[in-house]
Design a protein around this motif. Structure first.
Motif, mmCIF file in Angstrom:
data_model
loop_
_atom_site.group_PDB
_atom_site.id
_atom_site.type_symbol
_atom_site.label_atom_id
_atom_site.label_comp_id
_atom_site.label_asym_id
_atom_site.label_seq_id
_atom_site.Cartn_x
_atom_site.Cartn_y
_atom_site.Cartn_z
ATOM 1 N N SER A 142 -8.548 -5.569 6.171
ATOM 2 C CA SER A 142 -8.481 -4.175 6.203
ATOM 3 C C SER A 142 -10.056 -3.889 6.208
ATOM 4 C CB SER A 142 -7.794 -3.323 5.617
ATOM 5 O OG SER A 142 -6.416 -3.549 5.882
ATOM 6 N N ARG A 180 0.786 -0.983 -0.052
ATOM 7 C CA ARG A 180 -0.096 0.027 0.046
ATOM 8 C C ARG A 180 0.958 1.156 0.061
ATOM 9 N NH1 ARG A 180 -2.559 -0.881 4.122
ATOM 10 N NH2 ARG A 180 -4.699 -1.753 3.215
ATOM 11 N N ASP A 227 -6.704 -7.083 0.117
ATOM 12 C CA ASP A 227 -6.336 -6.759 1.592
ATOM 13 C C ASP A 227 -7.732 -7.048 2.445
ATOM 14 O OD1 ASP A 227 -5.399 -5.593 3.711
ATOM 15 O OD2 ASP A 227 -5.542 -3.536 3.169
#
Length: 555
Positions: free
Chosen positions: A121, A40, A118
């Protein structure tokens, strides 16, 4: 006065780009798992590894078919799919697939892709959390009620829309939006509550009026007019706001429309006047894009002005953070305006930070504005100001269509200072982020250059040249056994005959084999008496020397 909130849980920036590299593969039982490193942003510390099967990629592509885009999924193979060469080829194909998906801002921002890359998250059920906050609001404001949630509306993961109606006007429809506080929120809860109370009093012909606004520690809520015809992006993509998922409407529309030059000139002038008004009041927009604009009665209007106050990251943030000259609130709005103008003219978004070339038939005045904002040179050297754009030949003579609304917003002096500090702190934060990005990109370029084939060949050639030069130097210093050696010994013998007392005989040249251990008494031998003898006689005399033939000296 509290401007910065220091003790606040960090909120993930959903606009930060994700980068993926498939590092390899591993055979697990009867299938192959591909090892994917996801990062990221620019910092390698923000990276993790996921393992995906081919079937996972196939499911992802199947889910993204709603976008209408042709995604390059490698073909399936039933026999021989465990062979090394086939797995390597499939890995390259899956890498191309990931790069294609992440290159499209709409796809990259979708919840589908975020959860694929991801998942940890994005475990929170955001619509459910939004519904809970909205339900708490309706307990204190009972004269509204929810008609239905608009699950398909909007691209932001942490912004949820509901269609509502007043209880005393059951046929009227309003739009309620709930937005979670963003990572760029730098206002205290007290200050942001005070500013939100001012939003219903904001009047401007090019800003959609706010019926109600409130905030809490989680996010902000606004109620505004619901526009049945949708946004400017809906108009350009020839779609309706409630008909389909935003990926289906906007990623690859079957047909698009462009605005005429006259419409473009008028709407852009209205937008520039609106932006100038906001900046004069100490505010900014930061969220200017075609999905946040509507057209009503020949007037273009901005919708979600509250995003700036809630610290929500702008849509174009991944683009303009690459250029350190775009670091102020005004330059961000000017850059966003350039993208809006581009989309008005061509009917499609640019989907990249800058333009490379424009069609030759484009009107010169429009070309001039686009080149002053969206070229690489403009972004690196600096963008025009809002005042400068208003004086551009494309807009300077345009008379703005008014609808009888006088621009008005009264802000108490205390909140003016709060907004000024908020703008300054946002600018400092942006500069820090841009500095980190710039440093990491320079480092990445240096590493890429160092490991490139051309640089490796250059280093090899340089090493060879240095080695050859060193060998040449050694040869020059080493005496020749047939020429230089004899002269050196002759010179040494002459020095010995003229010196008093005479020094010991010089050691043999490097090419002469070493003597046995008895030669360690060589220093006690008398000096040679014939300095003009040749090299062969000298060596013969030295080799024929015997210690036993010496007599003891008499005291």
């Amino acid at each position: 006065m509290s401007v910065l909130e220091t003790s606040r849980v960090s909120v993930l920036d959903d606009t930060t780009p994700l980068y993926c590299i498939i590092q390899g593969s591993e055979n697990v039982q009867s299938h192959t798992e591909f090892i994917v490193r996801v990062q990221r942003g620019e910092l390698k510390e923000n990276s993790w590894v996921i393992r995906k099967r081919y079937s996972d990629f196939a499911t992802l592509v199947e889910t993204l078919k709603i976008s209408g885009m042709d995604l390059p999924l490698p073909p399936k193979k039933l026999i021989g799919n465990m062979e090394r060469e086939f797995i390597a080829e499939r890995q390259r194909g899956l890498q191309r697939l990931l790069e294609t998906i992440l290159a499209n801002p709409m796809l990259a921002a979708s919840e589908i892709v975020k959860k694929f890359l991801d998942a940890n998250s994005y475990t929170t059920n955001i619509p459910e959390a939004a519904l809970q906050n909205v339900s708490m609001f309706f307990r204190s404001e009972p004269h509204w009620e929810v008609v239905e949630p608009l699950k398909e509306m909007g691209w932001r993961l942490r912004k949820t829309y509901f269609l509502i109606k007043p209880k005393d006007q059951p046929k009227r429809r309003l739009l309620l939006s709930w937005t979670v506080h963003g990572p760029d929120r730098l206002l205290s809860e007290k200050d942001i509550t005070g500013i939100f109370k001012l939003l219903p009093n904001l009047q401007h012909p090019s800003i959609s009026s706010t019926q109600h606004a409130m905030t809490n520690e989680t996010g902000g809520l606004t109620i505004k007019q619901f526009y049945m015809n949708g946004t400017l992006r809906d108009h350009l993509c020839k779609t309706k706001p409630m008909k389909a998922h935003y990926l289906k409407k906007y990623c690859a529309p079957k047909a698009v429309s462009q605005l005429s030059v006259a419409q473009t000139r008028q709407f852009c002038r209205q937008i520039l006047e609106m932006l100038k008004f906001l900046h004069e009041k100490g505010l900014a927009c930061h969220h200017l894009h075609t999905g946040n604009l509507v057209i009503e009665d020949k007037v273009i209007k901005l919708l979600d002005i509250e995003n700036y106050l809630l610290g929500v990251p702008p849509f174009y943030k991944p683009f303009y953070t690459q250029f350190r000259k775009i670091n102020s609130a005004e330059s961000i709005d000017v850059y966003s305006f350039g993208h809006v103008l581009y989309e008005m003219v061509f009917g499609r978004p640019l989907n990249k930070p800058t333009i490379e070339e424009l069609p030759p038939e484009l009107p010169a005045e429009i070309r001039s504005v686009l080149e002053s904002i969206l070229t690489v040179e403009a972004c690196k050297l600096g963008l025009p100001t809002l005042e400068g754009l208003l004086m551009h030949p494309l807009f300077v003579d345009e008379v703005v269509v008014t609808v009888g609304i006088k621009p008005q917003l009264k802000i108490p002096s205390k909140l003016k200072e709060t907004l000024r500090q908020y703008k300054d702190n946002q600018q400092k934060k942006l500069k820090e982020e841009q500095k980190v990005i710039s440093q990491n990109r320079r480092l990445s370029k240096a590493k890429a250059h160092h490991s490139s084939d051309e640089e490796r060949r250059r280093r090899k050639l340089e090493a060879r040249r240095k080695s050859a030069k060193k060998l040449e130097g050694v040869k020059e210093e080493t005496p020749s056994p047939t020429t230089n050696g004899g002269n050196e010994e002759s010179s040494a013998a002459s020095e010995q005959s003229s010196a008093s007392p005479a020094p010991p005989a010089p050691p043999p040249p490097p090419t002469v084999p070493s003597l046995d251990e008895n030669d360690e008494d060589e220093d006690d031998s008398p000096p040679l008496s014939n300095p003009s003898s040749d090299r062969g006689a000298l060596l013969s005399s030295i080799q024929g020397f015997k210690k036993a033939s010496l007599k003891k000296s008499q005291d």
